[in-house]
Design an enzyme around this catalytic site. Structure first.
Site, short mmCIF file in Angstrom:
data_model
loop_
_atom_site.label_atom_id
_atom_site.label_comp_id
_atom_site.label_asym_id
_atom_site.label_seq_id
_atom_site.Cartn_x
_atom_site.Cartn_y
_atom_site.Cartn_z
N ASP A 12 35.87 41.98 46.22
CA ASP A 12 37.19 41.44 46.55
C ASP A 12 37.05 39.92 46.54
O ASP A 12 36.69 39.32 47.54
CB ASP A 12 37.63 41.95 47.93
CG ASP A 12 38.98 41.38 48.33
OD1 ASP A 12 39.87 41.28 47.45
OD2 ASP A 12 39.16 41.03 49.51
N GLU A 72 39.14 44.07 41.84
CA GLU A 72 40.60 44.19 41.79
C GLU A 72 41.15 43.29 40.69
O GLU A 72 40.68 42.17 40.50
CB GLU A 72 41.19 43.77 43.15
CG GLU A 72 42.65 44.04 43.28
CD GLU A 72 43.17 43.74 44.67
OE1 GLU A 72 44.31 43.25 44.77
OE2 GLU A 72 42.46 43.98 45.65
N ASP A 144 37.87 41.61 54.17
CA ASP A 144 37.43 41.39 52.78
C ASP A 144 36.41 42.44 52.36
O ASP A 144 36.43 42.93 51.23
CB ASP A 144 36.84 39.98 52.62
CG ASP A 144 37.86 38.88 52.84
OD1 ASP A 144 38.94 38.94 52.22
OD2 ASP A 144 37.59 37.97 53.65
#
Length: 172
Positions: A12, A72, A144
């Site tokens: 992330d 992502e 996170d």
């Protein structure tokens, strides 16, 4: 790694904090290995932050015997400057595993949320609860690292599906 097929790294990315999470998979069985956050000095120049992120991600990746990684997909923020900075952090997060020969996949945030919670617009708390349910003995560094573990879990689901699909196609 006796009974597990592969180790997956989820990322992330961010220029302030980059979450990471490692899981092991064996079919549909998942096991938490580790998670954490790479923090860089936000008062440093952009070049130094990118360099520090690169160095720290290398350190993290070298600790594990990774088979695959996932991140992502980029989303367009309302602030173009923030989007550009996120893109730079993503570039580093993609580059580090790629340079080590680790295949990396990308998933939209809605796909990740749907894989974890069942709906594409889940909030942070729903994600934390479900990741905790999927990896029950896991202690999270922060949101996170929860997000990074969610990326890894999502990737494991798609890898498992792809493996089953290729096996069933080979029977024809």
């Amino acid at each position: 790694r006796k009974n597990f097929d592969m180790q997956i790294l989820g990322l992330d990315p961010g220029l302030r904090a980059t979450g990471w999470g490692v899981i092991e998979t064996s079919g549909t069985n998942l096991k938490h290995v580790a998670n954490g956050v790479v923090r860089v000095n936000i008062k440093s120049s952009l070049a130094n932050r990118v360099k520090e992120l690169y160095k720290e991600l290398n350190f993290v990746i070298d600790k594990f015997n990774l088979d695959s990684a996932a991140i992502e997909e980029v989303f367009v923020n309302k602030n173009p400057s923030s989007t550009l900075k996120l893109g730079q952090a993503r570039g580093v997060a993609i580059l580090v595993p790629a340079l080590k020969g680790i295949p990396i996949s990308e998933y939209a945030s809605t796909r990740i949320k749907k894989a974890i919670v069942g709906v594409g617009h889940a909030d942070k708390e729903q994600m934390r609860v479900m990741v905790g349910h999927i990896l029950p003995k896991c202690k999270f560094e922060n949101h996170d690292s929860v997000d990074a573990l969610a990326v890894a879990i999502c990737h494991s689901h798609y890898l498992d599906f792809a493996n089953k699909w290729s096996f069933s196609n080979s029977l024809e």
